[in-house]
Design an enzyme around this catalytic site. Sequence first.
Site, PDB file in Angstrom:
ATOM      1  N   GLY A  33       2.342   5.213  -0.079  1.00  0.00           N
ATOM      2  CA  GLY A  33       1.525   6.394  -0.330  1.00  0.00           C
ATOM      3  C   GLY A  33       0.316   6.081  -1.191  1.00  0.00           C
ATOM      4  O   GLY A  33      -0.112   4.930  -1.284  1.00  0.00           O
ATOM      5  N   HIS A  39      -5.545   1.585   3.533  1.00  0.00           N
ATOM      6  CA  HIS A  39      -4.434   2.051   4.387  1.00  0.00           C
ATOM      7  C   HIS A  39      -4.980   2.684   5.663  1.00  0.00           C
ATOM      8  O   HIS A  39      -4.434   2.475   6.749  1.00  0.00           O
ATOM      9  CB  HIS A  39      -3.605   3.117   3.656  1.00  0.00           C
ATOM     10  CG  HIS A  39      -2.926   2.651   2.411  1.00  0.00           C
ATOM     11  ND1 HIS A  39      -3.314   3.065   1.158  1.00  0.00           N
ATOM     12  CD2 HIS A  39      -1.876   1.824   2.225  1.00  0.00           C
ATOM     13  CE1 HIS A  39      -2.529   2.516   0.252  1.00  0.00           C
ATOM     14  NE2 HIS A  39      -1.646   1.755   0.864  1.00  0.00           N
ATOM     15  N   GLN A  63      11.401  -2.752  -5.457  1.00  0.00           N
ATOM     16  CA  GLN A  63      10.363  -3.772  -5.575  1.00  0.00           C
ATOM     17  C   GLN A  63       9.562  -3.668  -6.860  1.00  0.00           C
ATOM     18  O   GLN A  63       8.599  -4.403  -7.043  1.00  0.00           O
ATOM     19  CB  GLN A  63       9.451  -3.753  -4.345  1.00  0.00           C
ATOM     20  CG  GLN A  63       8.533  -2.535  -4.229  1.00  0.00           C
ATOM     21  CD  GLN A  63       7.757  -2.559  -2.919  1.00  0.00           C
ATOM     22  OE1 GLN A  63       8.300  -2.258  -1.868  1.00  0.00           O
ATOM     23  NE2 GLN A  63       6.487  -2.931  -2.985  1.00  0.00           N
ATOM     24  N   GLY A 149      -1.976  -5.301   5.344  1.00  0.00           N
ATOM     25  CA  GLY A 149      -3.264  -5.761   4.834  1.00  0.00           C
ATOM     26  C   GLY A 149      -3.151  -7.169   4.264  1.00  0.00           C
ATOM     27  O   GLY A 149      -2.130  -7.533   3.677  1.00  0.00           O
ATOM     28  N   LYS A 151      -4.709  -8.161   1.754  1.00  0.00           N
ATOM     29  CA  LYS A 151      -4.827  -8.155   0.297  1.00  0.00           C
ATOM     30  C   LYS A 151      -3.514  -8.614  -0.329  1.00  0.00           C
ATOM     31  O   LYS A 151      -3.501  -9.380  -1.283  1.00  0.00           O
ATOM     32  CB  LYS A 151      -5.191  -6.769  -0.212  1.00  0.00           C
ATOM     33  CG  LYS A 151      -5.360  -6.800  -1.702  1.00  0.00           C
ATOM     34  CD  LYS A 151      -5.568  -5.464  -2.288  1.00  0.00           C
ATOM     35  CE  LYS A 151      -5.120  -5.515  -3.713  1.00  0.00           C
ATOM     36  NZ  LYS A 151      -3.786  -4.968  -3.893  1.00  0.00           N
ATOM     37  N   ARG A 189      -3.592   0.976  -7.298  1.00  0.00           N
ATOM     38  CA  ARG A 189      -3.589   0.835  -8.762  1.00  0.00           C
ATOM     39  C   ARG A 189      -4.978   1.017  -9.364  1.00  0.00           C
ATOM     40  O   ARG A 189      -5.102   1.178 -10.580  1.00  0.00           O
ATOM     41  CB  ARG A 189      -3.045  -0.535  -9.162  1.00  0.00           C
ATOM     42  CG  ARG A 189      -1.564  -0.670  -8.851  1.00  0.00           C
ATOM     43  CD  ARG A 189      -1.070  -2.090  -9.086  1.00  0.00           C
ATOM     44  NE  ARG A 189       0.172  -2.321  -8.373  1.00  0.00           N
ATOM     45  CZ  ARG A 189       1.370  -2.131  -8.884  1.00  0.00           C
ATOM     46  NH1 ARG A 189       1.502  -1.739 -10.117  1.00  0.00           N
ATOM     47  NH2 ARG A 189       2.450  -2.341  -8.171  1.00  0.00           N
TER      48      ARG A 189
HETATM   49  O1  PAF Z   1       2.481  -2.909   0.417  1.00  0.00           O
HETATM   50  C1  PAF Z   1       3.191  -1.929   0.138  1.00  0.00           C
HETATM   51  O2  PAF Z   1       2.704  -0.819  -0.051  1.00  0.00           O
HETATM   52  C2  PAF Z   1       4.695  -2.098   0.021  1.00  0.00           C
HETATM   53  O3  PAF Z   1       5.020  -3.322  -0.535  1.00  0.00           O
HETATM   54  C3  PAF Z   1       5.441  -1.896   1.357  1.00  0.00           C
HETATM   55  C4  PAF Z   1       5.059  -2.957   2.373  1.00  0.00           C
HETATM   56  C5  PAF Z   1       5.138  -0.521   1.913  1.00  0.00           C
HETATM   57  C6  PAF Z   1       6.954  -2.003   1.131  1.00  0.00           C
HETATM   58  O4  PAF Z   1       7.398  -1.025   0.238  1.00  0.00           O
END
Ligand code: PAF
Length: 285
Positions: A33, A39, A63, A149, A151, A189
């Site tokens: 999100g 995105h 994560q 991406g 990045k 971020r």
């Molecule tokens: O890149 C991200 O936003 C996240 O690491 C992902 C790939 C959606 C996994 O949670």
Amino acid sequence: MSVPIVRTLAELRAIVAAWRREGAKIAVVPTMGALHEGHLSLVRAALAQADRVIVTLFVNPKQFNSAADLAAYPRTEDSDAAKLSPLGAHMLYAPNAEEIYPDGFATNVSVAGVSEGLCGAFRPGHFDGVATVVAKLFLQTQADLAFFGEKDFQQLHVVTRMAKDLDIPIAIVPCATVREADGLAMSSRNVRLSAQDRATAPKLVHALRAAAARLKSGEAAAPVLRDAIKEIEAAGFARVEYLELRADADLAPLARADSPARLLVAAWLGDVRLIDNVEVTAAPR
Ligand code: PAF
């Protein structure tokens, strides 16, 4: 038309099954999100290559390395949906947490090699969290294509290796990093940067590009990286976590750019950790 929001695996499966009966090619764009133009460029690329596009939105607790970072992560589902609707994305899959990690969930997907070093060295467990959730999202959506991406270059390697090793029938499509006009790589971020830090932030990619130019001309990596770290710190970054030259194909460390390579960096600006990378074309032999 507003993008349909799906919260349960059962509903997702029913819709995907109907799309499959129509013979549709399905793409997935995994996100957490706080959608920005980076995105949206993935969604546009997916729409150009598939008949149906699922954008996933799940802020994956596995994560994150710190509870504070997880809590600070922006959650903007309404505006995310509003950004996706005009593009024509076919579904926003924003699963309830128990659809991803039901009670008793005990599996961890861990990818050796490409997860090690770089971000993996500073964010223990991060890539296990990424690989685990992305494996679930691939299996839940049963997509034919997945868009990521560049990045997050190490993440791209991790999910590609994971899908290959687990025989998940999905093609990973890498997409170029989208940048602000001043060069800063778009990231969820970036909104946390103070005005002063936002002005400093593009100096990271400027230093990367200057270092890449020297590497392309055949200079050895060690002195180039040392100078670039000094330049980044002099620009106002608190700390460079890593700045490394790695092989584009498998992220193996390189002493000079004598094969297709990437220069990858992570650095702290205030309390925001920024990552970026640039391609380094091999020097002529
Ligand atoms: O890149 C991200 O936003 C996240 O690491 C992902 C790939 C959606 C996994 O949670």
